[in-house]
Design a protein around this motif. Structure first.
Motif, PDB file in Angstrom:
ATOM      1  N   ALA A  75       0.827  -1.206   0.000  1.00 32.10           N
ATOM      2  CA  ALA A  75       0.000   0.000   0.000  1.00 32.10           C
ATOM      3  C   ALA A  75       0.864   1.261   0.000  1.00 32.10           C
ATOM      4  O   ALA A  75       0.556   2.228  -0.701  1.00 32.10           O
ATOM      5  CB  ALA A  75      -0.938  -0.004   1.212  1.00 32.10           C
ATOM      6  N   LEU A  76       1.943   1.262   0.770  1.00 22.90           N
ATOM      7  CA  LEU A  76       2.830   2.422   0.810  1.00 22.90           C
ATOM      8  C   LEU A  76       3.512   2.646  -0.531  1.00 22.90           C
ATOM      9  O   LEU A  76       3.634   3.774  -1.004  1.00 22.90           O
ATOM     10  CB  LEU A  76       3.875   2.258   1.915  1.00 22.90           C
ATOM     11  N   VAL A  77       3.973   1.575  -1.155  1.00 25.34           N
ATOM     12  CA  VAL A  77       4.659   1.686  -2.445  1.00 25.34           C
ATOM     13  C   VAL A  77       3.709   2.207  -3.525  1.00 25.34           C
ATOM     14  O   VAL A  77       4.072   3.059  -4.335  1.00 25.34           O
ATOM     15  CB  VAL A  77       5.267   0.321  -2.856  1.00 25.34           C
ATOM     16  N   LYS A  78       2.481   1.733  -3.524  1.00 21.99           N
ATOM     17  CA  LYS A  78       1.504   2.172  -4.520  1.00 21.99           C
ATOM     18  C   LYS A  78       1.071   3.624  -4.307  1.00 21.99           C
ATOM     19  O   LYS A  78       0.798   4.339  -5.254  1.00 21.99           O
ATOM     20  CB  LYS A  78       0.276   1.266  -4.497  1.00 21.99           C
ATOM     21  N   ARG A  79       0.999   4.049  -3.056  1.00 19.78           N
ATOM     22  CA  ARG A  79       0.478   5.388  -2.754  1.00 19.78           C
ATOM     23  C   ARG A  79       1.566   6.456  -2.772  1.00 19.78           C
ATOM     24  O   ARG A  79       1.327   7.576  -3.191  1.00 19.78           O
ATOM     25  CB  ARG A  79      -0.184   5.360  -1.388  1.00 19.78           C
ATOM     26  N   HIS A  80       2.738   6.135  -2.296  1.00 23.42           N
ATOM     27  CA  HIS A  80       3.828   7.104  -2.177  1.00 23.42           C
ATOM     28  C   HIS A  80       4.948   6.708  -3.142  1.00 23.42           C
ATOM     29  O   HIS A  80       5.735   5.806  -2.852  1.00 23.42           O
ATOM     30  CB  HIS A  80       4.347   7.156  -0.736  1.00 23.42           C
ATOM     31  N   PHE A  81       5.025   7.413  -4.244  1.00 23.09           N
ATOM     32  CA  PHE A  81       5.988   7.052  -5.283  1.00 23.09           C
ATOM     33  C   PHE A  81       7.433   7.299  -4.849  1.00 23.09           C
ATOM     34  O   PHE A  81       8.349   6.740  -5.428  1.00 23.09           O
ATOM     35  CB  PHE A  81       5.675   7.810  -6.572  1.00 23.09           C
ATOM     36  N   ASP A  82       7.641   8.133  -3.835  1.00 22.37           N
ATOM     37  CA  ASP A  82       8.991   8.391  -3.349  1.00 22.37           C
ATOM     38  C   ASP A  82       9.404   7.434  -2.220  1.00 22.37           C
ATOM     39  O   ASP A  82      10.475   7.543  -1.667  1.00 22.37           O
ATOM     40  CB  ASP A  82       9.134   9.837  -2.882  1.00 22.37           C
ATOM     41  N   PHE A  83       8.531   6.489  -1.890  1.00 24.06           N
ATOM     42  CA  PHE A  83       8.829   5.500  -0.851  1.00 24.06           C
ATOM     43  C   PHE A  83       9.849   4.510  -1.400  1.00 24.06           C
ATOM     44  O   PHE A  83       9.629   3.896  -2.437  1.00 24.06           O
ATOM     45  CB  PHE A  83       7.547   4.767  -0.439  1.00 24.06           C
ATOM     46  N   GLU A  84      10.989   4.402  -0.730  1.00 29.64           N
ATOM     47  CA  GLU A  84      12.038   3.499  -1.200  1.00 29.64           C
ATOM     48  C   GLU A  84      12.166   2.323  -0.258  1.00 29.64           C
ATOM     49  O   GLU A  84      12.022   2.451   0.951  1.00 29.64           O
ATOM     50  CB  GLU A  84      13.379   4.234  -1.251  1.00 29.64           C
TER      51      GLU A  84
END
Length: 99
Positions: A75-84
């Motif tokens: 969910a974090l990867v899909k929602r926040h494109f800057d999440f590494e």
């Protein structure tokens, strides 16, 4: 040191039971699978594995400690494109010792 995560989970569960049992902000949910993160409404959809009953639960802080196939991480990867993130293992580089 490397500690088996089952020991950590057991210690956290014991601590929560001993110190948070009377808190209105703590409701333990065991044998529960998280299905979906609803960012707009700050809630997660969970399913009880025994009864298959589903319910939404509100959250203030969401911590992704839900395993290798993490619904929270996805969910974090899909929602926040800057999440590494980087997923890997260390199983070839250590020896575990259980005491």
């Amino acid at each position: 040191f490397i500690v088996d995560r089952n020991f950590i989970v057991a210690a956290l569960a014991r601590y929560a039971k001993d110190h948070l049992a009377d808190s209105p902000f703590y409701t333990p949910k065991y044998e529960t699978e998280m299905l979906y993160v609803d960012h707009e409404n700050r809630r997660v959809l969970v399913r009880n594995k025994a009864t298959t009953e589903e319910e939404y639960l509100p959250y203030d802080l969401l911590i992704g400690a839900d395993g290798i196939r993490s619904t929270v991480r996805e969910a974090l990867v899909k929602r926040h494109f800057d999440f590494e993130l980087q997923v890997g293992d260390i199983f070839q580089t250590f020896k575990a010792v259980h005491v």
